[in-house]
Design a protein around this motif. Structure first.
Motif, short mmCIF file in Angstrom:
data_model
loop_
_atom_site.label_atom_id
_atom_site.label_comp_id
_atom_site.label_asym_id
_atom_site.label_seq_id
_atom_site.Cartn_x
_atom_site.Cartn_y
_atom_site.Cartn_z
N VAL A 108 1.65 -1.04 -11.77
CA VAL A 108 2.83 -1.80 -12.23
C VAL A 108 3.78 -2.03 -11.06
CG1 VAL A 108 4.88 -1.72 -13.70
CG2 VAL A 108 2.66 -1.00 -14.61
N ALA A 109 4.05 -0.99 -10.28
CA ALA A 109 4.97 -1.10 -9.15
C ALA A 109 4.45 -2.09 -8.12
CB ALA A 109 5.18 0.27 -8.52
N HIS A 143 17.57 -10.59 -1.80
CA HIS A 143 17.37 -11.54 -2.91
C HIS A 143 17.24 -10.78 -4.23
CE1 HIS A 143 17.01 -14.88 -0.18
NE2 HIS A 143 16.06 -14.25 0.48
N ARG A 144 18.06 -11.18 -5.20
CA ARG A 144 18.02 -10.56 -6.51
C ARG A 144 16.94 -11.20 -7.38
NH1 ARG A 144 23.74 -10.79 -5.56
NH2 ARG A 144 24.69 -8.70 -5.62
N VAL A 145 16.16 -10.37 -8.05
CA VAL A 145 15.14 -10.83 -8.98
C VAL A 145 15.49 -10.27 -10.36
CG1 VAL A 145 12.69 -10.70 -9.59
CG2 VAL A 145 13.37 -11.00 -7.20
N VAL A 166 10.07 1.84 -13.46
CA VAL A 166 9.26 1.48 -12.28
C VAL A 166 9.58 0.07 -11.81
CG1 VAL A 166 6.89 0.96 -11.54
CG2 VAL A 166 7.38 3.07 -12.79
N MET A 167 9.66 -0.88 -12.74
CA MET A 167 9.92 -2.27 -12.37
C MET A 167 11.33 -2.45 -11.82
SD MET A 167 7.88 -4.12 -15.52
CE MET A 167 8.12 -5.82 -14.96
N LEU A 168 12.30 -1.74 -12.38
CA LEU A 168 13.67 -1.85 -11.87
C LEU A 168 13.79 -1.25 -10.47
CD1 LEU A 168 15.84 -1.06 -15.02
CD2 LEU A 168 15.07 -3.27 -14.15
N ARG A 169 13.09 -0.16 -10.21
CA ARG A 169 13.11 0.41 -8.87
C ARG A 169 12.47 -0.55 -7.86
NH1 ARG A 169 13.72 6.25 -9.29
NH2 ARG A 169 15.52 6.46 -10.67
N ALA A 170 11.42 -1.26 -8.29
CA ALA A 170 10.80 -2.26 -7.42
C ALA A 170 11.77 -3.40 -7.12
CB ALA A 170 9.52 -2.79 -8.06
N ILE A 171 12.51 -3.84 -8.15
CA ILE A 171 13.51 -4.89 -7.96
C ILE A 171 14.58 -4.42 -6.97
CG2 ILE A 171 15.41 -6.10 -9.11
CD1 ILE A 171 13.58 -6.30 -11.59
N ARG A 172 15.02 -3.20 -7.13
CA ARG A 172 16.05 -2.66 -6.23
C ARG A 172 15.55 -2.58 -4.79
NH1 ARG A 172 18.41 2.97 -7.99
NH2 ARG A 172 16.55 3.78 -6.97
N ASP A 173 14.31 -2.09 -4.61
CA ASP A 173 13.75 -2.01 -3.27
C ASP A 173 13.65 -3.40 -2.63
OD1 ASP A 173 13.56 0.70 -3.53
OD2 ASP A 173 11.39 0.72 -3.90
N TYR A 174 13.21 -4.37 -3.44
CA TYR A 174 13.07 -5.74 -2.93
C TYR A 174 14.43 -6.30 -2.52
CZ TYR A 174 11.45 -10.57 -2.62
OH TYR A 174 11.15 -11.84 -2.17
N ARG A 198 0.82 -1.22 0.00
CA ARG A 198 0.00 0.00 0.00
C ARG A 198 0.86 1.27 0.00
NH1 ARG A 198 -2.90 -2.91 4.20
NH2 ARG A 198 -4.77 -3.90 3.32
N ALA A 199 2.05 1.17 0.54
CA ALA A 199 2.92 2.35 0.62
C ALA A 199 3.56 2.69 -0.72
CB ALA A 199 4.01 2.13 1.66
N VAL A 200 3.52 1.77 -1.67
CA VAL A 200 4.18 1.99 -2.96
C VAL A 200 3.41 3.03 -3.77
CG1 VAL A 200 4.74 0.94 -5.18
CG2 VAL A 200 5.20 -0.31 -3.06
N GLN A 201 4.11 4.04 -4.24
CA GLN A 201 3.53 5.07 -5.08
C GLN A 201 4.39 5.21 -6.34
OE1 GLN A 201 0.65 6.56 -4.32
NE2 GLN A 201 0.52 5.51 -2.33
N ALA A 202 3.88 5.96 -7.32
CA ALA A 202 4.64 6.21 -8.55
C ALA A 202 4.34 7.62 -9.03
CB ALA A 202 4.26 5.20 -9.63
#
Length: 329
Positions: free
Chosen positions: A213-214, A260-262, A246-254, A31-35
């Motif tokens: 997407v995020a 764990h790298r995705v 957006v997707m790369l920033r999500a991967i980095r946050d994760y 829920r905290a994820v914004q774009a």
């Protein structure tokens, strides 16, 4: 640039480092994820002009891009002969004379991607090469077949020898904000894959907003996705730079939170060598060199390889050649 012989090539992520095991669904995080759409679009608009490589450096980056391609055929008229030709191209994606002129050893593409019915043909054609076979699954591209059949399709492709499964998520779960349903679906697909790794196709062109997407990216990673992928290639809008950012920033946050790298796979509409260079620069900027390896980055493409090979011939000879000299299959 270092290369490996085909016999030593191994691209599966579980052979490079521990797979993403997933985690419990954290709705507070989701829920905290914004774009910030305007900021994302401004950043994406600057990318093609910010990183420019020329001459030998460009040739080296294009050779790197070839090793990251999931060479794909997903046509209704696919035949075993077409798939075998595609696999032959995956084994030797660049003409030998060009590689010799560039001082390169043999390289291969990252994988070959086909429908389930062609998995056994591809596995047989690639035997002994170390090149993985990826199968699109779960009612690709719409993902609207009965759930138990989508799970069974994954299991059948794994049984047929697929090393990687590209699954499509149910877009309605994202559009309805039903993150628990998306998480459970993704967990079930991951379990059905067993040792094969799983790429979650978000179909980003159908998710409505960059925030969706995020959030979808994050939920799929929480459920154990090894890769997140933009598109099936069948939507009206496929891979774009704003979506990729957006997707790369999500991967980095994760990665920063879990360790764990995705992996990431842009797919659909990437057909020119210059586009591949832009995506490589984006990956390097956002995630670093570790994500520039086949176990963490793939291009979903069918025609990209032909344009890259033409650019390499131009680098070697100073002249562009006809496309038929670099047939992809």
């Amino acid at each position: 640039m270092q290369t490996h012989s085909p016999e030593r090539t191994a691209h599966l992520p579980q052979l490079a480092e521990a797979r993403n095991p997933g985690m419990a669904l954290d709705m507070d995080w989701v829920r905290a994820v914004q774009a910030n759409t305007s900021a994302i679009e401004r950043r994406a608009a600057t990318l093609p002009g910010r990183r420019s490589v020329k001459k030998d450096h460009q040739a080296a980056w294009l050779l790197k891009a070839i090793t990251l391609i999931d060479l794909t055929t997903l046509a209704g008229d696919d035949t075993p002969g077409r798939v075998r030709r595609l696999c032959a191209k995956a084994r030797q994606p660049v003409r030998a004379d060009l590689l010799d002129a560039l001082g390169m050893d043999a390289i291969t593409t990252g994988a070959v991607c086909v429908y389930h019915d062609m998995v056994e043909t591809a596995v047989d054609a690639l035997r002994g090469t170390g090149i993985p076979v990826a199968a699109v699954s779960t009612g690709f591209p719409a993902g609207l077949s009965p759930f138990h059949l989508r799970v069974a399709e994954v299991e059948e492709s794994v049984k047929a020898g697929a090393d990687e499964i590209d699954i499509v998520i149910s877009r309605r779960h994202v559009l309805n904000g039903d993150w628990q349903a998306l998480y459970g679906e993704m967990q079930a697909f991951r379990a059905a894959c067993g040792e094969a790794h799983v790429k979650a196709i978000l179909a980003t062109g159908e998710l409505g907003t960059l925030r969706n997407v995020a959030r979808a990216s994050l939920v799929c990673m929480m459920a154990g996705a090894d890769f997140i992928k933009t598109s099936t290639g069948k939507e009206g809008v496929n891979a774009t730079l704003p979506v990729s950012l957006v997707m790369l920033r999500a991967i980095r946050d994760y990665y920063q939170r879990t360790g764990h790298r995705v992996g990431y796979k842009p797919a659909g509409g990437i057909s020119k060598a210059k586009d591949a260079l832009t995506y490589l620069a984006l990956m390097k900027d956002e995630l670093g060199d570790r994500w520039l390896e086949p176990d963490l980055f793939r291009f979903g493409a069918s025609s990209l390889l032909g344009d890259i090979e033409r650019q390499l011939e131009h680098h070697v000879t100073g002249a562009y050649s006809a496309g038929y000299r670099h047939a992809a299959g």
